[in-house]
Design a protein around this motif. Structure first.
Motif, mmCIF file in Angstrom:
data_model
loop_
_atom_site.group_PDB
_atom_site.id
_atom_site.type_symbol
_atom_site.label_atom_id
_atom_site.label_comp_id
_atom_site.label_asym_id
_atom_site.label_seq_id
_atom_site.Cartn_x
_atom_site.Cartn_y
_atom_site.Cartn_z
ATOM 1 N N ASN A 39 0.734 -1.020 -0.033
ATOM 2 C CA ASN A 39 -0.107 -0.271 0.043
ATOM 3 C C ASN A 39 0.779 1.222 -0.070
ATOM 4 N N GLN A 41 0.600 5.996 -0.930
ATOM 5 C CA GLN A 41 0.006 7.157 -0.984
ATOM 6 C C GLN A 41 1.056 8.107 -1.811
ATOM 7 N N GLU A 43 2.201 11.691 -2.988
ATOM 8 C CA GLU A 43 2.217 13.293 -2.747
ATOM 9 C C GLU A 43 2.929 14.257 -3.870
ATOM 10 N N ILE A 52 -1.850 15.424 -1.503
ATOM 11 C CA ILE A 52 -1.972 13.842 -1.615
ATOM 12 C C ILE A 52 -2.938 13.683 -2.864
ATOM 13 N N ASP A 54 -3.073 10.301 -4.876
ATOM 14 C CA ASP A 54 -3.346 9.205 -5.097
ATOM 15 C C ASP A 54 -3.173 8.206 -4.028
ATOM 16 N N THR A 55 -3.857 6.992 -3.949
ATOM 17 C CA THR A 55 -3.643 5.980 -2.941
ATOM 18 C C THR A 55 -3.669 4.682 -3.951
ATOM 19 N N ASP A 56 -3.063 3.786 -3.484
ATOM 20 C CA ASP A 56 -3.159 2.394 -3.995
ATOM 21 C C ASP A 56 -3.005 1.374 -2.952
ATOM 22 N N THR A 57 -3.742 0.054 -3.146
ATOM 23 C CA THR A 57 -3.669 -0.655 -2.311
ATOM 24 C C THR A 57 -2.922 -1.978 -2.651
ATOM 25 N N LYS A 78 4.565 7.572 -0.025
ATOM 26 C CA LYS A 78 4.313 7.219 1.452
ATOM 27 C C LYS A 78 3.873 5.656 1.558
ATOM 28 N N THR A 80 2.069 3.200 3.172
ATOM 29 C CA THR A 80 0.872 3.192 4.396
ATOM 30 C C THR A 80 0.577 1.660 4.664
#
Length: 97
Positions: A39, A41, A43, A52, A54-57, A78, A80
């Motif tokens: 995971n 993030q 920035e 921020i 985008d985020t990805d799992t 980052k 996460t």
């Protein structure tokens, strides 16, 4: 490094830590790919402000992008996830000192 050279890195980043994609002063890069084992993030960061975007799992890659970075405006990745993970990137030098 010269203009047109490949720039890349891969590091183990602790949980909650960052991989800063930041060239030296006066140098500019275009980052094409960002790789992550878990995971993350993303920035856009100027040393004070953090946007921020985008985020990805899970494991993945941001492929075929054109993130323009210099010493003052850069991309931070980052971690996460709950444990350390490998994060890497590659791109091209567009301005050298």
């Amino acid at each position: 490094m010269a203009v047109g050279d490949v720039v890349s890195d891969i590091q183990s980043i602790d949980s909650g830590g960052y991989l800063d994609i930041q060239p030296a002063a006066g140098v500019e890069w275009v980052i094409h790919n960002i790789y992550h084992a878990s995971n993350v993030q993303l920035e856009f960061y100027d040393g004070t402000n953090s946007l921020i975007f985008d985020t990805d799992t899970g494991a993945g890659v941001y492929a075929k992008y054109a993130f323009h970075v210099n010493n003052t405006r850069r991309i931070r990745v980052k971690n996460t996830s709950a444990s350390a993970q490998l994060i890497g990137y590659d791109g091209i030098v567009t301005r050298a000192v």
